[in-house]
Write a protein that holds these residues in place. Structure first.
Motif, mmCIF file in Angstrom:
data_model
loop_
_atom_site.group_PDB
_atom_site.id
_atom_site.type_symbol
_atom_site.label_atom_id
_atom_site.label_comp_id
_atom_site.label_asym_id
_atom_site.label_seq_id
_atom_site.Cartn_x
_atom_site.Cartn_y
_atom_site.Cartn_z
ATOM 1 N N ILE A 155 0.693 -1.104 -0.190
ATOM 2 C CA ILE A 155 0.190 -0.205 0.023
ATOM 3 C C ILE A 155 1.319 1.314 -0.111
ATOM 4 C CG2 ILE A 155 -1.854 1.303 1.295
ATOM 5 C CD1 ILE A 155 -3.192 -1.158 2.022
ATOM 6 N N ALA A 159 1.589 4.189 -3.080
ATOM 7 C CA ALA A 159 1.165 5.173 -3.188
ATOM 8 C C ALA A 159 2.703 6.296 -3.665
ATOM 9 C CB ALA A 159 0.963 6.127 -1.696
ATOM 10 N N ASP A 162 2.962 5.691 -7.417
ATOM 11 C CA ASP A 162 1.981 5.954 -8.250
ATOM 12 C C ASP A 162 2.507 7.743 -8.171
ATOM 13 O OD1 ASP A 162 0.600 4.649 -9.096
ATOM 14 O OD2 ASP A 162 -1.293 4.547 -7.062
ATOM 15 N N ALA A 163 3.116 8.581 -7.146
ATOM 16 C CA ALA A 163 3.647 9.777 -6.685
ATOM 17 C C ALA A 163 4.483 10.376 -7.001
ATOM 18 C CB ALA A 163 3.533 10.023 -5.469
ATOM 19 N N LEU A 302 -1.007 2.404 -6.202
ATOM 20 C CA LEU A 302 -2.157 1.804 -4.979
ATOM 21 C C LEU A 302 -2.420 0.642 -4.742
ATOM 22 C CD1 LEU A 302 -2.878 3.197 -2.102
ATOM 23 C CD2 LEU A 302 -3.527 5.172 -3.470
ATOM 24 N N GLN A 303 -3.701 0.972 -6.136
ATOM 25 C CA GLN A 303 -4.488 0.054 -6.347
ATOM 26 C C GLN A 303 -4.468 -1.574 -6.015
ATOM 27 O OE1 GLN A 303 -6.185 1.241 -10.138
ATOM 28 N NE2 GLN A 303 -7.979 2.506 -8.644
#
Length: 515
Positions: A155, A159, A162-163, A302-303
């Motif tokens: 998780i 995050a 993706d960033a 993240l997904q």
């Protein structure tokens, strides 16, 4: 050797520091799996580069973790544990700043050296410090918390990925490690095997390090040069020879890093064989599941990380309970059922084809992840209890080191062997897909060269419109085909682990609340 109650102040600090340091190492590996797509794009890494980034750490860990366990037994478990945490922090910081694949691989090796001193120290500290009557419960608590944090890694990694902040996966280790060092320095007493003798098996460490490196290199060269190549033959042959030399060294050494007499205990041997097969399936399964979701199924990173939440919830709910049941009734039944259920979960995942993305999660990936998580939740704590409870306290650090080494060796072999097979499966499936597309042989060769990048395969320049779409679809179908076969092999590995428990694990050989 004096022990403390799990609920005492000293017991709590031992658990907190051990869990923090272990989680730091474990979260690094699971989070890294999720950010691999970002890392691959950022550093322009090939599929083989990714396996080296994973294996550089695992190689050093596997090669030196046995010496790490022995050092703790002989020089002081707290001292060696703290040294490992410090080196791991340095390696993590260096990885975070690495500007290229080559340097990242080198710094991952430094992380591996720190991990080799740190990881066996956590369990050894618990086993030698906590009252034997509560040891299974303590190990279950350790397993639950470290696994929860470990499974929180995807998780966090998703995050960050993706960033565009994949480097923070390494930086996050620094505050955790510093806090663990502070607690150990202030609140935990030194624990040392007073009967231990000095002497370290450097020859054994060198032999196993070179042997594993040669085997890994050989398997990772197969996709590039083919199976019938002198580089592959010489590397695999040399690796097997060095591992044989390692066993000979261990048999003759006065201070072996892996005392072979431990394996005369069939329960200890069976638990370690179970560990090898189960974690080989776990390592490969989780790696390819993450790549499939992000690179083929359209999940964000993240997904992809969030899809492991059912696993985490099951570990929170069941791991400590499973550890307590192993204490009360013995670990055998749990170690038969757990790996078999985990293997069934991986098998269910192998049948997932192209999906509509996260919207289809509950009917596609969720059932397999749920079953897999249930199996692992029933296995982790009883397996650790079986390993640590089948040897005397004198060998607690060494036993932890052997079991952790086999976990990493299993991951190295799984990444190297199944990584090579995945490229071959992908390439074979792609050739089948291209038969139905009107292209000349030269065009097909250019397209097939992307096989080494697996799910990150890109349509070569010069193809546009309908042709580009057809080739992209062929890449996706080929990866899904390869994914299914890899997951089936991983499932079979889990079933083999269950068989090891059937044949070798005996409850009578595991200590129950006695010194």
């Amino acid at each position: 050797m004096a022990t403390v109650a799990l609920g005492s102040k000293a017991g709590k600090w031992i658990m907190v520091s051990s869990i923090m340091a272990s989680a730091m190492a474990f979260i690094d590996s699971t989070a890294l799996n999720v950010v691999l797509p970002s890392l691959q794009k950022s550093l322009n890494a090939s599929g083989t580069d990714l396996f080296w980034i994973l294996n550089a750490y695992l190689l050093m860990l596997a090669a030196l973790i046995l010496i790490g366990g022995s050092l703790g037994d002989r020089l002081g478990r707290k001292k060696v544990f703290m040294a490992g945490i410090f080196i791991f922090i340095l390696g993590s910081a260096a990885c975070g700043f690495a500007p290229s694949v080559t340097l990242l691989v080198v710094f991952r090796m430094l992380q591996g050296i720190g991990g080799a001193l740190m990881i066996p120290g956590s369990l050894s500290l618990i086993s030698s410090s906590i009252n034997p009557k509560e040891r299974g419960k303590a190990i279950g608590t350790w397993s639950a918390f470290t696994t929860v944090v470990t499974m929180g890694g995807p998780i966090l990694g998703g995050a960050f990925g993706d960033a565009g902040l994949w480097r923070y996966i390494f930086f996050i280790n620094i505050p955790i490690g510093v806090a663990a060092l502070f607690i150990l320095a202030r609140e935990v007493k030194e624990i040392k095997d007073e009967d231990g003798v000095q002497g370290l098996d450097f020859a054994g460490a060198i032999a196993i390090a070179l042997g594993l490196a040669a085997l890994t290199f050989g398997f990772l060269r197969i996709p590039a040069v083919g199976l019938n190549n002198w580089q592959v033959y010489s590397s695999l042959g040399g690796g097997l020879f060095l591992l044989l030399v390692f066993l000979i060294i261990e048999k003759k050494s006065k201070y072996p890093m892996m005392p072979l007499q431990l394996f005369s205990n069939l329960t200890f041997s069976g638990a370690n064989l179970l560990t090898f097969f189960l974690y080989a399936g776990l390592g490969a399964g989780m790696l390819f599941l993450g790549l499939n979701m992000v690179q083929v199924q359209g999940y964000s990173q993240l997904q992809s990380g969030l899809t492991f939440l059912p696993f985490t919830v099951l570990m929170i709910t069941l791991a400590r309970f499973a550890g307590a049941q192993a204490d009360k009734h013995g670990p055998r039944l749990l170690l038969i059922c757990g790996p078999a259920i985990a293997g069934a979960g991986l098998l269910i995942l192998s049948f997932v084809k192209q999906t509509a993305g996260p919207a289809d999660y509950w009917t596609t990936f969720f059932p397999g992840i749920l079953v897999f998580g249930l199996g692992m939740s029933l296995t982790v704590a009883p397996l650790t209890t079986a390993v640590m409870g089948s040897v005397s306290d004198h060998f607690s650090g060494t036993a932890s080191g052997v079991n952790n080494a086999l976990t990493r060796i299993a991951s190295v072999f799984a990444n190297a062997i199944l990584g090579a097979l995945a490229v071959l499966f992908f390439s074979g499936a792609l050739q089948g897909e291209l038969k139905n597309i009107k292209l000349d042989s030269k065009q097909k060769q250019v397209i097939e060269k992307q096989s080494i990048n697996l799910g990150n395969a890109k349509v070569p320049e010069g193809f546009e419109g309908k042709d580009k779409a057809v080739i992209e679809k062929a890449y996706k179908e080929s990866f899904i085909s390869a994914f299914g076969k890899i997951m089936q092999i991983s499932a079979f590995s889990g079933f083999l682990g269950a068989l090891m428990a059937v044949f070798f694990i005996k409850n009578s050989a595991v200590k129950k609340g006695k010194e």
